[in-house]
Design a protein around this motif. Structure first.
Motif, PDB file in Angstrom:
ATOM      1  N   MET A 104       0.841  -1.171   0.000  1.00  0.00           N
ATOM      2  CA  MET A 104       0.000   0.000   0.000  1.00  0.00           C
ATOM      3  C   MET A 104       0.888   1.236   0.000  1.00  0.00           C
ATOM      4  O   MET A 104       1.852   1.318   0.746  1.00  0.00           O
ATOM      5  N   ALA A 105       0.549   2.167  -0.855  1.00  0.00           N
ATOM      6  CA  ALA A 105       1.313   3.410  -0.935  1.00  0.00           C
ATOM      7  C   ALA A 105       0.990   4.303   0.258  1.00  0.00           C
ATOM      8  O   ALA A 105      -0.066   4.171   0.887  1.00  0.00           O
ATOM      9  N   ARG A 106       1.908   5.191   0.564  1.00  0.00           N
ATOM     10  CA  ARG A 106       1.674   6.110   1.674  1.00  0.00           C
ATOM     11  C   ARG A 106       0.515   7.039   1.340  1.00  0.00           C
ATOM     12  O   ARG A 106       0.345   7.471   0.199  1.00  0.00           O
ATOM     13  N   LYS A 107      -0.264   7.369   2.351  1.00  0.00           N
ATOM     14  CA  LYS A 107      -1.451   8.208   2.151  1.00  0.00           C
ATOM     15  C   LYS A 107      -1.074   9.598   1.663  1.00  0.00           C
ATOM     16  O   LYS A 107      -1.787  10.202   0.872  1.00  0.00           O
ATOM     17  N   SER A 108       0.068  10.117   2.131  1.00  0.00           N
ATOM     18  CA  SER A 108       0.470  11.464   1.735  1.00  0.00           C
ATOM     19  C   SER A 108       0.754  11.530   0.236  1.00  0.00           C
ATOM     20  O   SER A 108       0.416  12.529  -0.420  1.00  0.00           O
ATOM     21  N   LEU A 109       1.331  10.465  -0.338  1.00  0.00           N
ATOM     22  CA  LEU A 109       1.607  10.460  -1.769  1.00  0.00           C
ATOM     23  C   LEU A 109       0.329  10.376  -2.589  1.00  0.00           C
ATOM     24  O   LEU A 109       0.212  10.997  -3.642  1.00  0.00           O
ATOM     25  N   ILE A 110      -0.631   9.620  -2.094  1.00  0.00           N
ATOM     26  CA  ILE A 110      -1.913   9.506  -2.794  1.00  0.00           C
ATOM     27  C   ILE A 110      -2.640  10.842  -2.774  1.00  0.00           C
ATOM     28  O   ILE A 110      -3.188  11.291  -3.789  1.00  0.00           O
ATOM     29  N   HIS A 111      -2.633  11.532  -1.627  1.00  0.00           N
ATOM     30  CA  HIS A 111      -3.303  12.831  -1.531  1.00  0.00           C
ATOM     31  C   HIS A 111      -2.588  13.880  -2.374  1.00  0.00           C
ATOM     32  O   HIS A 111      -3.232  14.754  -2.957  1.00  0.00           O
ATOM     33  N   ARG A 112      -1.266  13.798  -2.456  1.00  0.00           N
ATOM     34  CA  ARG A 112      -0.510  14.731  -3.287  1.00  0.00           C
ATOM     35  C   ARG A 112      -0.894  14.554  -4.753  1.00  0.00           C
ATOM     36  O   ARG A 112      -1.034  15.528  -5.500  1.00  0.00           O
ATOM     37  N   GLU A 113      -1.083  13.304  -5.173  1.00  0.00           N
ATOM     38  CA  GLU A 113      -1.474  13.029  -6.548  1.00  0.00           C
ATOM     39  C   GLU A 113      -2.883  13.549  -6.833  1.00  0.00           C
ATOM     40  O   GLU A 113      -3.152  14.089  -7.908  1.00  0.00           O
ATOM     41  N   LYS A 114      -3.789  13.419  -5.871  1.00  0.00           N
ATOM     42  CA  LYS A 114      -5.145  13.943  -6.041  1.00  0.00           C
ATOM     43  C   LYS A 114      -5.135  15.460  -6.141  1.00  0.00           C
ATOM     44  O   LYS A 114      -5.884  16.056  -6.920  1.00  0.00           O
ATOM     45  N   LYS A 115      -4.264  16.093  -5.382  1.00  0.00           N
ATOM     46  CA  LYS A 115      -4.134  17.545  -5.438  1.00  0.00           C
ATOM     47  C   LYS A 115      -3.640  17.986  -6.815  1.00  0.00           C
ATOM     48  O   LYS A 115      -4.127  18.965  -7.388  1.00  0.00           O
ATOM     49  N   ARG A 116      -2.682  17.237  -7.370  1.00  0.00           N
ATOM     50  CA  ARG A 116      -2.177  17.546  -8.706  1.00  0.00           C
ATOM     51  C   ARG A 116      -3.279  17.400  -9.754  1.00  0.00           C
ATOM     52  O   ARG A 116      -3.351  18.182 -10.695  1.00  0.00           O
ATOM     53  N   GLN A 117      -4.129  16.387  -9.594  1.00  0.00           N
ATOM     54  CA  GLN A 117      -5.219  16.198 -10.548  1.00  0.00           C
ATOM     55  C   GLN A 117      -6.192  17.359 -10.516  1.00  0.00           C
ATOM     56  O   GLN A 117      -6.645  17.843 -11.557  1.00  0.00           O
ATOM     57  N   LYS A 118      -6.504  17.850  -9.316  1.00  0.00           N
ATOM     58  CA  LYS A 118      -7.406  18.996  -9.195  1.00  0.00           C
ATOM     59  C   LYS A 118      -6.797  20.244  -9.810  1.00  0.00           C
ATOM     60  O   LYS A 118      -7.478  21.007 -10.505  1.00  0.00           O
ATOM     61  N   LEU A 119      -5.508  20.474  -9.571  1.00  0.00           N
ATOM     62  CA  LEU A 119      -4.835  21.634 -10.142  1.00  0.00           C
ATOM     63  C   LEU A 119      -4.778  21.543 -11.665  1.00  0.00           C
ATOM     64  O   LEU A 119      -4.953  22.557 -12.360  1.00  0.00           O
ATOM     65  N   GLU A 120      -4.550  20.352 -12.183  1.00  0.00           N
ATOM     66  CA  GLU A 120      -4.488  20.186 -13.628  1.00  0.00           C
ATOM     67  C   GLU A 120      -5.829  20.502 -14.265  1.00  0.00           C
ATOM     68  O   GLU A 120      -5.906  21.164 -15.306  1.00  0.00           O
TER      69      GLU A 120
END
Length: 100
Positions: free
Chosen positions: A1-17
């Motif tokens: 399982m990936a770290r939660k912080s990395l998953i949330h960072r990726e979701k933030k990037r998707q919203k910004l994109e």
């Protein structure tokens, strides 16, 4: 399982994109239309004004169930390990089992 912080960072990037998608697209179209180099530099500066994480090249696909970034299969949205487990459990129709 990936770290939660990395998953949330990726979701933030998707919203910004998604937020800056139209701005980047319109700036790129303007650069192609303009012929003067000085005008292109101005538009290029405007293209650099959005945050870096809003660039689509910074997005990385992740497994739907585990969040792992490696061994990702686009057709299924899963990593190789989870894909193999689901195929062996007959949860993915049309996929054939293999023993590797």
């Amino acid at each position: 399982m990936a770290r939660k912080s990395l998953i949330h960072r990726e979701k933030k990037r998707q919203k910004l994109e998604q937020k800056y998608h139209l701005i980047r697209g319109s700036s790129k179209k303007e650069i192609n239309k303009v012929t003067l180099l000085s005008d292109k530099w101005k538009i290029h500066g405007k293209l650099q004004s959005p945050p870096r994480n809003s660039a689509p090249i910074r997005l990385h696909r992740r497994c739907f169930s585990t969040g792992k970034p490696r061994a990702y299969y686009r057709d299924f949205g899963l990593s190789g390990h989870i894909l193999r487990e689901m195929v062996h459990a007959c949860l993915l129709p049309g996929a054939t089992r293999s023993s590797w």
